[in-house]
Design a protein around this motif. Structure first.
Motif, PDB file in Angstrom:
ATOM      1  N   ASP A 145       0.832  -1.203   0.000  1.00  0.00           N
ATOM      2  CA  ASP A 145       0.000   0.000   0.000  1.00  0.00           C
ATOM      3  C   ASP A 145       0.867   1.255   0.000  1.00  0.00           C
ATOM      4  OD1 ASP A 145      -2.360  -1.392  -0.117  1.00  0.00           O
ATOM      5  OD2 ASP A 145      -2.889  -1.078   1.989  1.00  0.00           O
ATOM      6  N   ALA A 146       1.938   1.251   0.768  1.00  0.00           N
ATOM      7  CA  ALA A 146       2.827   2.411   0.803  1.00  0.00           C
ATOM      8  C   ALA A 146       3.440   2.662  -0.572  1.00  0.00           C
ATOM      9  CB  ALA A 146       3.919   2.209   1.851  1.00  0.00           C
ATOM     10  N   ALA A 147       3.923   1.608  -1.199  1.00  0.00           N
ATOM     11  CA  ALA A 147       4.574   1.757  -2.503  1.00  0.00           C
ATOM     12  C   ALA A 147       3.590   2.157  -3.597  1.00  0.00           C
ATOM     13  CB  ALA A 147       5.279   0.445  -2.874  1.00  0.00           C
ATOM     14  N   SER A 148       2.442   1.493  -3.641  1.00  0.00           N
ATOM     15  CA  SER A 148       1.476   1.820  -4.695  1.00  0.00           C
ATOM     16  C   SER A 148       0.863   3.200  -4.459  1.00  0.00           C
ATOM     17  CB  SER A 148       0.393   0.745  -4.807  1.00  0.00           C
ATOM     18  OG  SER A 148      -0.382   0.674  -3.636  1.00  0.00           O
ATOM     19  N   GLY A 149       0.680   3.570  -3.206  1.00  0.00           N
ATOM     20  CA  GLY A 149       0.184   4.903  -2.904  1.00  0.00           C
ATOM     21  C   GLY A 149       1.185   5.974  -3.299  1.00  0.00           C
ATOM     22  N   ALA A 150       2.452   5.739  -3.014  1.00  0.00           N
ATOM     23  CA  ALA A 150       3.490   6.702  -3.406  1.00  0.00           C
ATOM     24  C   ALA A 150       3.549   6.837  -4.923  1.00  0.00           C
ATOM     25  CB  ALA A 150       4.844   6.275  -2.848  1.00  0.00           C
ATOM     26  N   ALA A 151       3.430   5.728  -5.620  1.00  0.00           N
ATOM     27  CA  ALA A 151       3.423   5.788  -7.087  1.00  0.00           C
ATOM     28  C   ALA A 151       2.250   6.626  -7.591  1.00  0.00           C
ATOM     29  CB  ALA A 151       3.365   4.375  -7.669  1.00  0.00           C
ATOM     30  N   LEU A 152       1.087   6.431  -6.995  1.00  0.00           N
ATOM     31  CA  LEU A 152      -0.093   7.183  -7.404  1.00  0.00           C
ATOM     32  C   LEU A 152       0.064   8.668  -7.085  1.00  0.00           C
ATOM     33  CD1 LEU A 152      -2.893   6.834  -8.670  1.00  0.00           C
ATOM     34  CD2 LEU A 152      -3.779   6.337  -6.398  1.00  0.00           C
ATOM     35  N   ALA A 153       0.677   8.967  -5.969  1.00  0.00           N
ATOM     36  CA  ALA A 153       0.870  10.361  -5.572  1.00  0.00           C
ATOM     37  C   ALA A 153       1.923  11.073  -6.413  1.00  0.00           C
ATOM     38  CB  ALA A 153       1.253  10.436  -4.096  1.00  0.00           C
ATOM     39  N   LEU A 154       2.906  10.333  -6.907  1.00  0.00           N
ATOM     40  CA  LEU A 154       4.069  10.966  -7.531  1.00  0.00           C
ATOM     41  C   LEU A 154       4.229  10.737  -9.025  1.00  0.00           C
ATOM     42  CD1 LEU A 154       6.596  10.088  -4.697  1.00  0.00           C
ATOM     43  CD2 LEU A 154       5.435  12.280  -5.081  1.00  0.00           C
ATOM     44  N   ALA A 155       3.502   9.803  -9.609  1.00  0.00           N
ATOM     45  CA  ALA A 155       3.683   9.483 -11.031  1.00  0.00           C
ATOM     46  C   ALA A 155       3.356  10.687 -11.901  1.00  0.00           C
ATOM     47  CB  ALA A 155       2.789   8.301 -11.418  1.00  0.00           C
ATOM     48  N   PRO A 156       4.108  10.876 -12.962  1.00  0.00           N
ATOM     49  CA  PRO A 156       3.765  11.963 -13.872  1.00  0.00           C
ATOM     50  C   PRO A 156       2.427  11.691 -14.560  1.00  0.00           C
ATOM     51  CG  PRO A 156       5.677  10.726 -14.667  1.00  0.00           C
ATOM     52  CD  PRO A 156       5.293  10.151 -13.348  1.00  0.00           C
ATOM     53  N   GLU A 157       1.724  12.762 -14.904  1.00  0.00           N
ATOM     54  CA  GLU A 157       0.449  12.597 -15.603  1.00  0.00           C
ATOM     55  C   GLU A 157       0.658  11.821 -16.895  1.00  0.00           C
ATOM     56  OE1 GLU A 157      -2.466  15.741 -16.097  1.00  0.00           O
ATOM     57  OE2 GLU A 157      -1.341  16.897 -14.606  1.00  0.00           O
ATOM     58  N   GLY A 158      -0.386  11.128 -17.293  1.00  0.00           N
ATOM     59  CA  GLY A 158      -0.323  10.348 -18.521  1.00  0.00           C
ATOM     60  C   GLY A 158      -0.298   8.869 -18.214  1.00  0.00           C
ATOM     61  N   PRO A 159       0.390   8.099 -19.048  1.00  0.00           N
ATOM     62  CA  PRO A 159       0.381   6.635 -18.881  1.00  0.00           C
ATOM     63  C   PRO A 159       0.885   6.161 -17.518  1.00  0.00           C
ATOM     64  CG  PRO A 159       1.273   7.230 -21.035  1.00  0.00           C
ATOM     65  CD  PRO A 159       1.096   8.512 -20.260  1.00  0.00           C
ATOM     66  N   ALA A 160       1.876   6.823 -16.965  1.00  0.00           N
ATOM     67  CA  ALA A 160       2.404   6.394 -15.664  1.00  0.00           C
ATOM     68  C   ALA A 160       1.358   6.549 -14.568  1.00  0.00           C
ATOM     69  CB  ALA A 160       3.663   7.172 -15.311  1.00  0.00           C
ATOM     70  N   LEU A 161       0.641   7.659 -14.575  1.00  0.00           N
ATOM     71  CA  LEU A 161      -0.394   7.877 -13.566  1.00  0.00           C
ATOM     72  C   LEU A 161      -1.556   6.904 -13.766  1.00  0.00           C
ATOM     73  CD1 LEU A 161      -1.368   9.439 -11.129  1.00  0.00           C
ATOM     74  CD2 LEU A 161      -2.297  11.174 -12.693  1.00  0.00           C
TER      75      LEU A 161
END
Length: 124
Positions: A55-71
């Motif tokens: 949850d910590a890792a996936s939440g951080a990815a969601l919070a920090l991923a650049p807009e577009g395909p990564a988000l």
């Protein structure tokens, strides 16, 4: 896509994950995984930490991923984790009331990410 909503879900999930990684009893007790005296077995704590870290890792990815395909990908991972939790915890926790609560919480968080992913709106 509602970027702000996705970022908020990500930040909340990351914070929750880090907190439960440090103190697994915060997930164990409301999930019915404590004994009658409220004690949580060390094996249960050990087992919950990877779930919390996910949850910590996936939440951080969601919070920090650049807009577009990564988000979008981060949102899909978070959605899969939440709906997977609903299915797995809903089918395996010790009592019916606890299972219902776990499903409601998991589906609720997953639904927020679905709304954030699919809604049209102002971009952050």
């Amino acid at each position: 896509m509602r970027v702000g909503l996705l970022r908020a879900v990500g930040a909340a999930t990351a914070l929750y994950g880090v907190t439960v990684t440090a103190v697994p009893d915060l997930l164990a007790r409301p999930s019915g995984l404590a004994d009658a005296d409220g004690r949580v077995a060390e094996a249960t704590r050990v087992s919950l930490r990877p779930l919390a870290w996910r949850d910590a890792a996936s939440g951080a990815a969601l919070a920090l991923a650049p807009e577009g395909p990564a988000l979008r990908t981060a949102a899909l991972v978070r959605i899969a984790a939440d709906f997977g939790d609903a299915v797995l915890l809903g089918g395996t926790l010790p009592d019916r009331s606890t299972r219902r609560k776990a499903v409601a919480v998991s589906v609720g968080w997953g639904a927020l990410s679905v709304v954030g992913l699919l809604a049209r709106g102002r971009r952050a």
